[in-house]
Design a protein around this motif. Structure first.
Motif, short mmCIF file in Angstrom:
data_model
loop_
_atom_site.label_atom_id
_atom_site.label_comp_id
_atom_site.label_asym_id
_atom_site.label_seq_id
_atom_site.Cartn_x
_atom_site.Cartn_y
_atom_site.Cartn_z
N ARG A 96 6.92 -0.42 3.81
CA ARG A 96 5.54 -0.77 3.54
C ARG A 96 5.34 -1.09 2.07
NH1 ARG A 96 3.43 3.32 5.67
NH2 ARG A 96 3.35 2.50 7.79
N GLU A 97 5.99 -0.26 1.25
CA GLU A 97 5.88 -0.48 -0.19
C GLU A 97 6.44 -1.83 -0.57
OE1 GLU A 97 7.57 2.67 -2.84
OE2 GLU A 97 6.21 3.84 -1.57
N ALA A 98 7.47 -2.21 0.15
CA ALA A 98 8.09 -3.49 -0.18
C ALA A 98 7.32 -4.66 0.43
CB ALA A 98 9.53 -3.52 0.31
N GLY A 99 6.18 -4.37 1.06
CA GLY A 99 5.34 -5.45 1.57
C GLY A 99 5.54 -5.75 3.04
N TYR A 100 6.37 -4.99 3.71
CA TYR A 100 6.53 -5.20 5.15
C TYR A 100 5.31 -4.63 5.87
CZ TYR A 100 11.51 -6.34 4.60
OH TYR A 100 12.69 -6.94 4.26
N ASN A 101 5.10 -5.08 7.05
CA ASN A 101 3.99 -4.56 7.83
C ASN A 101 4.32 -4.60 9.32
OD1 ASN A 101 1.43 -3.53 8.20
ND2 ASN A 101 0.61 -4.85 6.57
#
Ligand SMILES: Nc1ncnc2c1ncn2[C@@H]1O[C@H](COP(=O)(O)OP(=O)(O)OP(=O)(O)O)[C@@H](O)[C@H]1O
Ligand SMILES: Nc1ncnc2c1ncn2[C@@H]1O[C@H](COP(=O)(O)OP(=O)(O)OP(=O)(O)O)[C@@H](O)[C@H]1O
Ligand SMILES: [Mg+2]
Ligand SMILES: [Mg+2]
Lengths: 270, 292, 526, 323, 334
Positions: C509-514
């Motif tokens: 999530r931190e890396a922008g995944y969702n």
């Protein structure tokens, strides 16, 4: 009017497949056999076992091809006829075999057995077929017909089976019938019935017949003319009575004396 | 001489009822069939499910209990369920292969035996070639070649097994074709197709059926063997595979509950079919009948 | 939907994370890896990743991974066996991760390209000082732990059994276990039957040391053919056929041959033989020994018993790998071999090693007897290496007393069984080889470091160890290639085998995944 | 007679050639080529290419096939990729081991099967009959590998009566090569696999013999023999069995094929260093030439057995003449 | 010589029993040829086998006596009986084609008989078999042949030679020539007769060919449905056959008269033998049937010296003979 069926110089060689028959040359089952049969005639063919009687019958029915010579039927050469004519030929020439049990498909009922030729030759309507089958069964004197119609071959006696075999042969109203020892497997007590039947067919339908037998006594009973086959050749031919009374060929003579006979004066000469 | 009779159906039933072995065979086979068909309902777990105890621990190598009638594997799979799903595999492999093989074998045998001559020679030489191929090695290689999947196992088995059926059917056809009733049919004007289908086929069918039963067995056995060697379909559980996993993980001498059920299942299934075929054989080949 | 409950429409999210296939081991090749990968993929599916696990024949897989033209795979599992020469960190740091080898056909299968890493891995090759070299290797390991081009799944414990009624405790060695270089010479018989019987499931393939390419050949041939240096059970190089050696400088090493040695046919072992062996091997061998011989520029005989090796560049593994690997061949035999010596069957091998060849029945057994002229003391009369079809048979043979010990490690299930046998004891050592999951960094989704790190957190290292390995092994970890057993080179600070799917989600999530409404993982939008 | 054998022999050779062709193409279609085995991070690509060239793997499949055929005619079965030796040399010992096991188990199966089958046909319906047929069918239903494992566990591991694997005790020192295969030690190793295989195959000759025997017992010449007042034993062995043997012999030859293939399982379980073992390995290693040769050898053996059976048949049945 | 008293034989089948021989008594004297005729399935072969005690395992001889020279064969042990077979009782089977073992040479098949029953040295034995096959006009080189190398007639002659080699007192010939050609048949019967006369042994000759039996045998037994219908000397039979079945058989045989008399057929099928019948076995097919025939079993009664008939209406035999000539008489039963 010419003869209905004519055999023209028929020779038949089987390729040898028996170990002792020597190499290369085949077995010569028939040599230069010519014979003509008139419409409505019953001709008897007698001869020793292995003399080629059955082979001749099979050649007539196109079950075997002659090595040389040909069969003429109603003026047509059977070995060169068209496919259609061949089918017609299958209606016109029929056969009754020696072993009635073996010629029936074991899982066909009597009805199926007799209806089969009709179906093969394009009969479609159930009712018509049924009618014809019943009619034919009546002709061979199996009655009441209902009793037999759903039986299987193993549920019938030899005599009954042979009648059914005849029914199958005549259901297409053939013109020519080959009967290959039709009674030799049957008990004496019922043989006569079959012979009667054949004779009757001949009388009523003018059915022409080649009656094959090794037993001179039945031949004499049934046939107008008699041909004696010996080692693949016809050695004697003529009206039955004449042949039996004054046999010309030594083999015919031997044959006649060999038949077991009731002592003529019916008292034993042992 | 083998003869077919319609009445033999009744005869077969009567034989089976009279012969305790055949009866046992029949009951067993029906049982296996039921298990195979209703495997989904009968198996308490998925074949590959890893089962954990309440404390979250994996149930490793549990001995048989009510909950796990055949115990569990080294990584907590329920062997009862595996054996049940294995039944389905065995039955389907057996029957599908047998159907295929019988179909091909009967066709080849029929054509070869009926037409004879050059057709026969060519077909029989092909059969000879197939007879020269060692069975299991061929299946192993072919399965390795085409990727291990259950269909490929079936295919490989079928590719070779038809040789036996073809040969037997052919010799049967040869004797039947010589029988007078075939001549009678020709005389009646029947064509080749009609003779083959209506006259010869029904007569060879019992033999074909008998052979089919043997093929079922040999197919099941072959699948088990191939799977035991680890060349089977890894995604389809089968009895051979259960034994393979057991052997592979080194439990064959300790976990008897893991070794015995699949082996016994194979024995029972094959035996049930053998018993049945013996009765069947006696019906179509009456001389074998026990004279008591 | 995201966990915080904010509604984000699916079409505003990034693309679906690409589905991928893991080429894994077949159960036959490696049951544990096969099962472990199955379990891992379940975890990944929970993470919303569309993964297919495809067991693949080993050869086909190797073919794919090292294909000369393209790198057509997403991820894979494979293992490295713990050969002794792999105790040297060169192979695990340089050979399989250096960017120069990332092209098609090269040995860098994951496609890691990291300049900093390249520097460390290259430098350690040329650093002749072990301590300094160790620092470099440690650094390299730290980078691997971060980059996660591979995730080590586990490493086995090597457990071997031996018949303690017939032999004193046998010496074990990390990576090799009991059937190591020293065991046959050091085994102490307790009975009058002084023949040592060893079982194994792998036959050797050839008696020709030049053509030999598998460990199974070498494990036998090194007892017949002596080598200049050997690694002792503590993995230190000790003199063997060499009486001693001296590192003259980075590129020059002098080796002093032990005097008065003879070959099994009675001919003396000379420096000529040694020079011949190295050159001959360099010329012909096309197997893995090549790599060790490459740095040699020339060999000079300085007179007497001294052999001088000139290297093209500093090569740190020279003593631990090169000198310990090359067999000393009798020149008088091999120079006469006609044609390609690789095709020479060498049916009666003559060496100068501790054991003299007796016979070899392929697929069945090898028999060698004690070399009475060997410079070290040997207690056994010889040994018989017996080949069995499968591990089960080896266990049975141990049980029936047919063999005294065995070559391949016991599979987990057999350990307990072996221990239960009265006359059997077991010895455990750690392995330096390992099984790992390799990710193709050239391809999405593995081109993202965060994704790789997240994956590493979804692996249940404990279950693999406790259940699948039945406790006989060590856990793996992200980027772990130098195993703890290799104490000197292993960086204990670098790797953490953590199973934490929640943390994995956080990282993603931190890396922008969702995640979309169906729970599928979506790539970051940028 | 001689010409018959020659003819059969040539026929077999042609069949073998077809089998060889089939096998050749089958193996070429395998995924992953043999060079995979050589791959190691440290091996050079050039080295690999060289190997590929050396074995002609860079040529088209047709020219490979031609080369294969040419070599075959020269009796050259090629080099094993893996062992780097002539495949024939690799397999020669294994071939012997396979043949010996096959023969011994066939002797057991046929010995017991033929006599047992004759006996139970004679006493059909008796307890003996029931017992033997059931016994044979149980073993026929049980996978050999499973029975083999059980047998090893019981007779070798637990009872310690017989060796559990291999063909000789470790370190068995043969005085000469004959001794290698005909020593007591070897026979001890042979016993268990032989019995397990023999039991598996027992059902075939037993039931076949039983069935043909029952047929034969119904023949007229048996009745004649009885009417001659001959002793039962003489009728059984001299008259009935000789005739019943004929189909059993034919079936036996065909049966060898599946038996030989099935032996793979036994070789695997008993670590019997035979063709089957080697063939599985070769297939796994993608060592085509070796697997191919193993296959061909098996096929050849099967064909030989077929010819052999034909000759025996002719010997047993005077009605057969050679054409 | 041979005397059979009240013999009953039945076969157990899957689910029923077949009573194949019922209450059969007969006698053959030394030198006598007795012909046994009857329809297929009436139990002729069963009787022959019973005499040899070679019935199939499911057959039971439920009662009766078979006396050979006063010794009850049924009381002998198996071993004693075996020793009698081939030596004292010879059996000539129906099908010579199959009665010789195809895989053994003729010589071996002959000589084993001698070895079994005598302690003849080899040389003597060879001489004996040579003499034996000479006596049936077969060259001794055929001794080395296998059966398939010989013709059917030769095989049958060899079997005759073989079975008569040990000079048996009783010869049982079960349709010995049915499968053969008439000319061959004549030849063989001639041989058989000569040898039988030379040995002066009793011959039980089974056949379904009435003409053949009538010209070959001294006495005749007519069997139907497992029972004897009529037995008498041949001349009595030819002149005064009294049982409707016997009469029917005569008129059904074409050889009986070549004078173009119409042949008759006995309609219907032979009885099934699965139940013990109450009345006359023949009543279903008999044109002269009465209620009594259906319910009361006729006893075999003597009507003249050596002439026995099992019919309630022996007194009307004359009428039967006359009416039976007509086809119409038999048609009544259809
Ligand atoms: N299919 C065949 N192949 C080879 N020879 C055959 C074949 N059919 C018959 N023969 C041979 O041809 C000859 C004549 O046989 P055929 O069957 O016509 O005789 P037949 O007079 O009918 O004899 P039978 O009275 O025994 O029926 C015999 O020598 C026989 O062996
Ligand atoms: N083994 C048997 N089991 C059951 N029934 C049998 C057995 N043998 C014969 N039969 C039956 O007994 C009856 C008499 O048979 P048998 O063979 O004695 O007749 P046959 O008079 O010799 O006839 P054929 O003239 O056909 O030779 C037949 O109905 C037959 O089906
Ligand atoms: Mg005929
Ligand atoms: Mg009879």
């Amino acid at each position: 009017m010419g003869p209905l069926l004519e055999l023209k110089q028929i020779t038949k060689q089987y390729p040898t497949s028996f170990p002792l028959r020597g190499k290369g040359k085949g077995v010569e089952a028939l040599r230069d056999v010519s014979l003509s049969i008139k419409e409505g005639e019953i001709i008897g063919l007698v001869g020793q076992s292995g003399s080629g009687k059955s082979t001749l019958g099979e050649i007539i029915l196109q079950l075997e091809k002659p090595t040389e010579g040909h069969v003429m039927f109603a003026g047509k050469n059977l070995s060169t006829v068209s496919k259609k004519a061949r089918k017609q030929m299958r209606r016109d020439i029929q056969m009754v075999f020696q072993d009635p049990y073996e010629t029936m498909h074991p899982s066909f009922t009597v009805f199926d057995t007799i209806a089969e030729p009709l179906r093969i030759h394009g009969w479609r309507q159930k009712e018509q077929i049924r009618k014809k089958v019943y009619e034919t069964l009546a002709q061979v004197e199996l009655s009441p017909v209902e009793d037999y119609i759903n039986r299987f071959p193993h549920e019938l006696s030899g005599g009954q089976l042979q009648r059914i075999a005849i029914a199958r042969a005549i259901v297409l109203n053939p013109r020519f019938l080959v009967a290959d020892e039709p009674v030799s497997m049957l008990d004496v007590s019922i043989r006569a019935g079959i012979l009667h039947l054949l004779k009757q067919l001949n009388d009523t339908f003018k059915l022409t017949m080649l009656y094959i037998s090794h037993d001179l006594s039945t031949v004499s009973y049934l046939c107008d003319r008699l041909a004696v086959l010996y080692k693949g050749e016809i050695v004697e031919i003529g009206p039955t009575k004449k042949v039996l009374e004054s046999p010309q060929h030594p083999y015919t003579q031997a044959l006649l004396t060999a038949i077991p006979m009731f002592p003529h004066n019916r008292s034993v000469i042992v | 001489m083998i003869t077919v009779r319609k009445a033999s159906k009744n005869q077969l039933v009567r034989r089976i009822l009279k012969d305790p072995f055949a009866l046992i065979g029949l009951i067993l086979l029906l049982l296996f069939l039921i298990v195979a068909i209703f495997a989904n309902f009968l198996a308490p777990y998925d074949a590959y499910e890893i089962i954990r105890a309440e404390n979250g621990e994996i149930k490793k190598l549990y001995t048989p209990s009510i909950e796990h009638p055949f115990g569990t594997t080294n990584i907590g799979r329920d062997l009862f369920s595996q054996v049940i799903f294995g039944t389905r595999t065995a039955i389907s492999v057996g029957f599908i292969a047998a159907l295929l093989v019988t179909f091909v074998g009967v066709m080849v045998g029929l054509i070869s035996g009926y037409f004879g001559g050059i057709t026969d020679i060519i077909l029989m030489r092909i059969v000879d070639v197939f007879y020269a191929i060692p069975f299991i090695p061929f299946v192993i290689v072919l399965v390795a070649l085409l990727k291990p999947s259950i269909w490929n196992v079936i295919l490989a088995i079928s590719l070779l097994s038809w040789r036996t059926v073809a040969r037997i059917i052919r010799s049967q056809v040869l004797t039947i074709a010589k029988r007078p009733f075939i001549k009678a049919a020709i005389v009646s004007g029947a064509g080749h197709l009609r003779i083959m289908v209506r006259y010869i086929l029904p007569s060879v069918l019992p033999i074909a059926l008998l052979e089919m039963a043997f093929i079922v067995n040999s197919a099941i056995m072959t699948e088990a063997s191939v799977s035991f060697l680890g060349l089977g379909d890894p995604n389809v559980i089968s009895w051979g595979q259960i034994l393979h996993t057991n052997f592979l993980t080194g439990h064959s001498q300790t976990a008897w509950w893991w070794v015995a059920p699949p082996g016994i299942a194979i024995v029972l299934l094959l035996l049930s079919i053998f018993f049945l075929t013996r009765s069947f054989e006696e019906v179509i080949h009456p001389r074998l009948k026990r004279r008591s | 939907s995201s966990e915080k409950g904010e509604k984000v429409a699916d079409d505003e999210l990034g693309e679906l994370a690409p589905s991928f296939t893991v080429l894994t081991a077949t159960p036959e090749e490696n049951y544990i890896t096969y099962e472990a990968m199955k379990m891992i993929s379940e975890e990944w599916k929970k993470l919303g990743v569309d993964v297919t696990v495809q067991p693949m024949d080993f050869h086909a897989k190797v073919d794919r991974l090292w294909a000369p033209d393209e790198r057509d795979y997403d991820a894979f599992t494979i293992g490295y066996s713990g050969r002794v020469e792999r105790l040297d960190p060169d192979m695990f740091t340089y050979t399989i991760f250096h960017s120069s080898l990332a092209g098609p056909g090269g040995s860098n299968t994951t496609g890691l390209v990291n300049e900093e890493y390249d520097k460390y891995s290259k430098d350690q090759r040329h650093e002749m000082d072990p301590e300094k070299r160790r620092d470099l290797v440690f650094k390299a390991q730290e980078i691997l732990a971060d980059e996660v081009p591979v995730v080590s799944l586990y490493s086995n414990t090597l457990v071997h059994a031996y018949n303690h009624e017939r032999f004193n405790e046998l010496p074990a060695m990390a990576g090799e276990g009991v059937f190591n270089e020293w065991m046959p010479t050091e085994a102490e018989p307790l009975t009058d039957d002084k023949w040592l019987k060893i079982g194994g499931i792998q036959d050797l393939d050839t008696l020709n040391p030049i053509a030999a390419k598998s460990v199974f050949d070498w494990r036998q041939l090194r007892q017949i053919y002596d080598k200049l240096v050997r690694l002792n059970p503590q993995i230190e190089p000790v003199p063997s056929a060499a009486a001693n050696w001296e590192v003259v400088n980075d590129k020059t090493i002098d080796v002093f041959l032990r005097p008065n040695m003879t070959f099994h046919d009675g001919k003396p072992v000379t420096v000529e033989d040694v020079k011949f062996s190295y050159e001959f091997m360099d010329k012909w061998n096309d197997g893995y020994l090549q790599a060790f011989l490459e740095p040699i520029e020339s060999i000079e005989l300085l007179g007497g018993e001294t052999i001088r090796f000139h290297l093209t560049e500093a090569y740190a593994p020279f003593i631990t790998a090169t000198l310990t690997q090359i067999p000393i061949l009798p020149k008088h035999i091999w120079e006469k071999v006609e044609g390609n010596p690789l095709d020479f069957a060498n049916l009666e091998p003559i060496g100068s090693g501790p054991f003299v060849f007796e016979y070899w029945r392929r697929g069945e057994e090898l028999k060698v007897s004690r070399n009475p002229d060997y410079y070290n003391n040997i207690n056994v009369d010889g040994y018989i290496y017996r080949v069995y079809g499968q591990p089960e048979a080896v266990l049975s043979a141990l049980r029936t007393g047919e063999i005294d010990t065995h070559a391949d490690r016991l599979i987990s299930a057999h350990i307990q069984q072996a221990e239960n046998i009265e006359h059997i004891s077991t010895i455990e050592v750690a392995d330096i080889g390992f099984e790992y999951l390799g990710l193709n960094l050239r391809r999405a989704p593995f081109d993202n470091e965060a994704f790789r790190q997240a994956l590493a957190l979804t692996i249940d290292y404990d279950t693999i160890l406790d259940v699948y390995l039945e406790g006989y092994g060590t856990k793996g970890g992200p980027g772990l290639v130098i195993q703890p057993a290799n104490e000197f080179w292993h960086n204990p600070a670098a790797h953490q085998p953590i199973f934490d799917p929640k943390k994995a989600r956080d990282i993603l999530r931190e890396a922008g995944y969702n995640w979309d409404s169906e729970g599928k993982l979506r790539l970051p939008v940028n | 007679m001689v010409s018959f054998i020659v003819k059969r022999f040539i026929q077999s050779l042609i069949t073998l050639l077809v089998v060889a062709t089939l096998i050749f193409f089958m193996f070429r279609l395998m995924p992953g080529d043999m060079t995979a085995a050589l791959i190691d991070p440290s091996i050079a690509k050039e080295a690999r290419d060289q190997v590929i060239k050396q074995y002609g793997l860079d040529q088209s499949i047709w020219s490979q096939y031609l080369i294969f055929l040419q070599d075959l005619l020269k009796f050259d079965f090629g080099q094993s990729f893996y062992y780097k030796r002539s495949t024939l040399a690799v397999l020669s010992d294994k071939f012997l081991a396979t043949i010996i096991l096959m023969f011994s188990s066939m002797v057991v199966a046929y010995g017991f099967g033929v006599f047992g089958g004759a006996l139970i046909a004679w006493k059909r319906g008796s307890f003996l009959d029931l017992f033997w047929t059931t016994f044979a069918l149980i073993f026929r239903s049980a996978p050999t590998f499973w029975v083999g494992l059980l047998a090893i566990y019981v007779f070798s591991v637990t009872l310690g009566w017989l060796p559990h694997s291999g063909i000789r005790s470790p370190g068995y020192d043969a005085k000469h090569s004959f001794d290698l295969f005909f020593s007591v030690d070897f026979l001890r190793h042979l016993l268990l696999p032989t019995i397990v295989t023999g039991l598996f195959y027992l059902a075939t000759p037993l039931l076949l013999m039983r069935n043909t025997m029952i047929d034969v017992l119904g023949e007229d010449y048996i009745e004649m023999a009885r009417a001659k007042g001959l002793r039962e034993r003489r009728i059984l062995f001299h008259h009935a069995m000789r005739n019943a043997l004929l189909p059993v012999v034919t079936a036996g030859a065909l049966f060898i094929g599946s038996a030989l293939g099935g032996q793979v399982m036994i070789e695997y379980v008993f670590s019997w260093p035979g063709l089957g073992q080697e063939m599985i390995l070769a297939a796994q290693r993608h060592d085509y030439p070796l697997a191919q040769t193993a296959f061909l050898l098996m096929a050849g053996l099967i064909m030989m057995m077929n010819v052999f059976a034909d000759i025996i048949y002719a010997f047993l049945d005077p009605r057969i003449t050679y054409k | 010589m041979l005397q059979v008293n009240d013999l009953y034989v039945n076969y157990k089948r899957d689910n029923n029993k077949a009573y194949v021989i019922q209450n059969l008594s007969m006698k053959i004297r030394r030198g006598e040829r007795l012909g046994l005729v009857g329809e297929s399935g009436c139990g002729k072969t069963t009787l022959a086998r019973a005499l040899l005690r070679l019935l199939s395992p499911n057959a039971v001889i439920s009662s009766g006596q078979i006396l050979l020279d006063g010794e009850d064969l049924l009381a002998l042990s198996k071993e004693q009986m075996r020793k009698k077979r081939g030596k004292e009782i010879a059996f000539i089977p129906q099908n010579a084609m199959n009665a010789l073992n195809p895989v053994h040479r003729i010589r071996d098949q002959l000589i084993e008989l001698l070895y079994e029953h005598t302690s003849m040295p080899k040389k003597k034995a060879l001489e004996t078999i040579r003499a034996a096959i000479h006596s049936v006009d077969i060259h001794e080189r055929h001794l080395n042949d296998y059966p398939h190398q010989l013709s059917g007639g030769m095989k049958q002659r060899i079997i005759i030679a073989m079975t008569l080699m040990l000079q048996p007192t009783l010869i049982i010939a079960d349709e010995p020539t049915t499968a053969l050609d008439v000319i061959v048949q004549q030849n063989i019967l001639h041989k058989l007769r000569t040898m039988q006369e030379a040995l002066n042994s009793a011959l039980l000759f089974i056949s379904h060919d009435l003409a053949l039996v009538s010209s070959f045998c001294h006495t005749i037994v007519v069997m139907y449905g497992g029972k004897i219908m009529e037995t008498c000397r041949m001349e009595q039979f030819l002149a005064r056959a009294s049982h409707p079945y016997s009469i029917g058989l005569q008129y059904a045989s074409p050889n009986f008269s070549m004078n173009g008399e119409a042949l008759i057929t006995i309609p219907g099928m032979p009885p099934k033998l699965t139940e013990l019948s109450k009345g006359c076995q023949f009543h279903e097919r008999c044109p002269f049937v009465s209620d009594k025939c259906v319910s009361v079993e006729p006893k075999l009664q003597q009507i003249a010296e050596g002439h026995k008939v099992a019919c309630h209406y022996v007194s009307e035999a004359q009428r039967f003979r006359r009416e039976a000539k007509e086809i119409a008489t038999w048609e009544r039963r259809r």
